[in-house]
Each structure stands twice: as C-alpha cells, then as structure tokens.
Design a protein around this motif. Structure first.
Motif, mmCIF file in Angstrom:
data_model
loop_
_atom_site.group_PDB
_atom_site.id
_atom_site.type_symbol
_atom_site.label_atom_id
_atom_site.label_comp_id
_atom_site.label_asym_id
_atom_site.label_seq_id
_atom_site.Cartn_x
_atom_site.Cartn_y
_atom_site.Cartn_z
ATOM 1 N N THR A 13 2.961 -2.206 1.999
ATOM 2 C CA THR A 13 2.899 -2.454 3.436
ATOM 3 C C THR A 13 2.719 -1.143 4.190
ATOM 4 O OG1 THR A 13 4.350 -4.384 3.193
ATOM 5 C CG2 THR A 13 4.097 -3.471 5.405
ATOM 6 N N LEU A 14 3.445 -0.108 3.761
ATOM 7 C CA LEU A 14 3.326 1.203 4.397
ATOM 8 C C LEU A 14 1.911 1.752 4.233
ATOM 9 C CD1 LEU A 14 4.645 3.604 5.841
ATOM 10 C CD2 LEU A 14 5.328 4.471 3.593
ATOM 11 N N ALA A 15 1.344 1.606 3.027
ATOM 12 C CA ALA A 15 -0.026 2.073 2.800
ATOM 13 C C ALA A 15 -1.004 1.343 3.705
ATOM 14 C CB ALA A 15 -0.409 1.873 1.328
ATOM 15 N N ALA A 16 -0.809 0.034 3.878
ATOM 16 C CA ALA A 16 -1.694 -0.742 4.741
ATOM 17 C C ALA A 16 -1.574 -0.303 6.193
ATOM 18 C CB ALA A 16 -1.380 -2.228 4.608
ATOM 19 N N LEU A 17 -0.352 0.009 6.634
ATOM 20 C CA LEU A 17 -0.154 0.456 8.016
ATOM 21 C C LEU A 17 -0.788 1.827 8.250
ATOM 22 C CD1 LEU A 17 3.557 -0.654 8.603
ATOM 23 C CD2 LEU A 17 1.491 -1.672 9.578
ATOM 24 N N VAL A 18 -0.624 2.739 7.305
ATOM 25 C CA VAL A 18 -1.246 4.061 7.431
ATOM 26 C C VAL A 18 -2.764 3.933 7.444
ATOM 27 C CG1 VAL A 18 -1.556 6.310 6.328
ATOM 28 C CG2 VAL A 18 0.707 5.247 6.381
ATOM 29 N N MET A 19 -3.296 3.089 6.574
ATOM 30 C CA MET A 19 -4.742 2.854 6.533
ATOM 31 C C MET A 19 -5.243 2.321 7.871
ATOM 32 S SD MET A 19 -7.061 0.088 6.243
ATOM 33 C CE MET A 19 -6.109 -1.214 5.482
ATOM 34 N N THR A 20 -4.513 1.377 8.450
ATOM 35 C CA THR A 20 -4.904 0.818 9.743
ATOM 36 C C THR A 20 -4.893 1.891 10.829
ATOM 37 O OG1 THR A 20 -3.979 -1.339 9.127
ATOM 38 C CG2 THR A 20 -4.359 -0.930 11.475
ATOM 39 N N GLY A 21 -3.881 2.758 10.791
ATOM 40 C CA GLY A 21 -3.819 3.844 11.770
ATOM 41 C C GLY A 21 -4.989 4.799 11.642
ATOM 42 N N LEU A 22 -5.370 5.134 10.408
ATOM 43 C CA LEU A 22 -6.502 6.043 10.199
ATOM 44 C C LEU A 22 -7.817 5.406 10.648
ATOM 45 C CD1 LEU A 22 -5.612 7.598 6.730
ATOM 46 C CD2 LEU A 22 -5.379 8.634 8.984
ATOM 47 N N ALA A 27 -12.180 5.182 14.589
ATOM 48 C CA ALA A 27 -12.930 4.385 15.556
ATOM 49 C C ALA A 27 -12.844 4.990 16.958
ATOM 50 C CB ALA A 27 -12.409 2.952 15.558
ATOM 51 N N LEU A 28 -11.653 5.401 17.372
ATOM 52 C CA LEU A 28 -11.489 5.985 18.704
ATOM 53 C C LEU A 28 -12.221 7.319 18.811
ATOM 54 C CD1 LEU A 28 -7.723 5.184 19.373
ATOM 55 C CD2 LEU A 28 -9.706 4.147 20.470
ATOM 56 N N SER A 29 -12.192 8.113 17.732
ATOM 57 C CA SER A 29 -12.871 9.407 17.778
ATOM 58 C C SER A 29 -14.378 9.242 17.901
ATOM 59 C CB SER A 29 -12.530 10.229 16.525
ATOM 60 O OG SER A 29 -13.101 9.657 15.350
ATOM 61 N N VAL A 30 -14.928 8.226 17.257
ATOM 62 C CA VAL A 30 -16.364 7.960 17.383
ATOM 63 C C VAL A 30 -16.694 7.539 18.808
ATOM 64 C CG1 VAL A 30 -18.229 6.415 16.649
ATOM 65 C CG2 VAL A 30 -16.714 7.439 14.946
ATOM 66 N N LEU A 31 -15.822 6.744 19.418
ATOM 67 C CA LEU A 31 -16.064 6.281 20.783
ATOM 68 C C LEU A 31 -16.087 7.431 21.787
ATOM 69 C CD1 LEU A 31 -13.931 3.002 20.945
ATOM 70 C CD2 LEU A 31 -16.419 3.203 20.869
ATOM 71 N N ILE A 32 -15.287 8.486 21.519
ATOM 72 C CA ILE A 32 -15.255 9.613 22.459
ATOM 73 C C ILE A 32 -16.260 10.699 22.064
ATOM 74 C CG2 ILE A 32 -12.851 9.193 23.052
ATOM 75 C CD1 ILE A 32 -12.067 11.564 21.329
ATOM 76 N N ILE A 75 -12.696 8.911 4.943
ATOM 77 C CA ILE A 75 -13.104 7.576 4.506
ATOM 78 C C ILE A 75 -12.591 7.302 3.108
ATOM 79 C CG2 ILE A 75 -15.082 6.068 4.078
ATOM 80 C CD1 ILE A 75 -14.564 6.796 7.027
ATOM 81 N N LEU A 76 -12.624 8.320 2.234
ATOM 82 C CA LEU A 76 -12.096 8.150 0.882
ATOM 83 C C LEU A 76 -10.601 7.817 0.928
ATOM 84 C CD1 LEU A 76 -12.979 10.120 -2.258
ATOM 85 C CD2 LEU A 76 -10.573 9.901 -1.676
ATOM 86 N N VAL A 77 -9.850 8.496 1.791
ATOM 87 C CA VAL A 77 -8.417 8.221 1.923
ATOM 88 C C VAL A 77 -8.188 6.795 2.412
ATOM 89 C CG1 VAL A 77 -6.315 8.833 3.182
ATOM 90 C CG2 VAL A 77 -7.785 10.631 2.260
ATOM 91 N N GLY A 80 -8.899 4.437 -0.389
ATOM 92 C CA GLY A 80 -7.848 4.519 -1.394
ATOM 93 C C GLY A 80 -6.584 3.793 -0.968
ATOM 94 N N LEU A 81 -6.185 3.971 0.293
ATOM 95 C CA LEU A 81 -4.998 3.264 0.793
ATOM 96 C C LEU A 81 -5.215 1.756 0.802
ATOM 97 C CD1 LEU A 81 -4.031 5.624 3.754
ATOM 98 C CD2 LEU A 81 -2.722 5.265 1.650
#
Length: 211
Positions: A13-22, A27-32, A75-77, A80-81
């Motif tokens: 669950t923690l890995a999934a949450l970290v992956m979602t945050g990344l 996505a936000l960095s591409v938008l800006i 993207i690899l990270v 992997g997560l």
C-alpha cells in the motif's frame, strides 16, 4: 480499507501511495512546463548504460537489464513501485484465499523478486514511446550544431526547458536547453539551433530559416 494498512499489505500500500505521488509530481511538472523526470535525469547526469560494458552480476548489469537509460529514472522508479505493489497485492490475495496472508518479511522479498522481470518487460515497452536523452552512437557534444524543436518552453535565460532533436543517425533525443544570453524567449514549437552546451544544458538560438 483497514486491510490495506494492515501489517501484511502495508508495504505494498505504501509503495502504491508513493507511486501515485510521483505520478502527480510528474504530471504537474509537465503542466507548468518543466518535466520532473527530465530535470532529475539532468541533475544526476543520467546518461544511460552501455550494455556492452555491463556484464555478469554487477550492479551495472542489473541496471542495464531493467533498461535504465532507455527510460527516464523517475519513470523507472514509478514503474518499479507499481510492479512491486501489484505483485504484493496479488501474492497476498492468493495467500489469503488459500490459507492466510504471508508475513510481510516473507511477502516483500517474493514480491521484489517478481518485480524485476516485470520491470524489464514494462520498461522495454515504455522505452519504445519515450525518446532517449542520449544515444550510444553519439555523444552530447555531437548534438551541438543540430536543429531542434522546443517541446517544453518557453526557452529563456531562466530554468531550462526541453527540446527534441535528431542526431545524424535519425535517433530522437529529448534534451534540456535554455536560450542564449542575447536570444529572445522561444515558445513551444519553435525551431531552434543548439549552439553550445554548458554541463548538461544546451544553449539554443532561433534557427535560421534556411536550416
């Protein structure tokens, strides 16, 4: 919901949450206008690995095997997560259906073992759609003097943007770049000429009309 934060599933669950945050950060960095994966690769000097020099069971061989250098490090990270979380949830689901969830100390190594081949397959597929920052056939200096198109801009004298260029072999490269000191800002879609490189950042000017 409480089962997802139980001891048996918490690492996944923690890995999934970290992956979602990344994913959200990217996505936000591409938008800006500044790709987080591109900025990270530039910051760590991510030039990829030459598989010809990555042999045996060395760390370089493992990183080459999972295609580091063919996809951006961030993207690899993320992949992997995602693979680790999915493998763990499936493993614990099967274990619970048969008898009981495995202890985390047992489930985590098993899920990690399943993650590596899954990561190799997914990164190989994703690499087909993500141009590499560097090519094994050319050096970064070989790209000075080529034309490119601004893909993340505008390019000015501030934070680097991103351009897409082709080398003499036709390989596509996504490169960090900023405008030359005397150049006006160049918007996304502008054709530019790469005239210099300062560390990992290329210096660009508007491309002459005859190029």
């Amino acid at each position: 919901m409480s089962a997802l934060v139980g001891p048996a599933l918490f690492p996944f669950t923690l890995a999934a949450l970290v992956m979602t945050g990344l994913v959200l950060v990217e996505a936000l960095s591409v938008l800006i206008g500044q790709s987080a994966s591109g900025l990270l690769d530039g910051a760590i000097g991510h030039d990829g690995l030459d598989s010809a020099n990555a042999e045996g069971l060395s760390p370089a061989a493992l990183l080459s095997w999972i295609n580091l250098g063919r996809v951006p490090f961030l993207i690899l990270v993320i992949l992997g997560l995602a693979a680790f979380a999915l493998a763990g949830l499936i493993l614990q689901g099967l274990a619970a259906a048969l008898l009981a969830p495995l202890p985390a100390l047992v489930a985590v190594p098993l899920a990690a073992g399943a993650t590596l081949p899954a990561l190799r397959v997914t990164t190989r597929a994703v690499a087909r759609f993500i141009p590499r920052d560097e090519s094994y056939a050319v050096t970064a200096d070989d790209l000075v003097g080529t034309t490119a198109e601004v893909t993340l801009g505008p390019l000015d004298q501030g934070l680097p943007g991103q351009v897409r260029a082709r080398d003499r072999h036709g390989n596509v490269h996504f490169l960090r770049a900023r405008a030359a000191a005397d150049a006006s800002p160049m918007a996304t879609g502008t054709r530019v000429l790469l005239v210099d490189r300062v560390e990992a950042v290329f210096v660009a000017v508007p491309a002459p009309a005859d190029l």
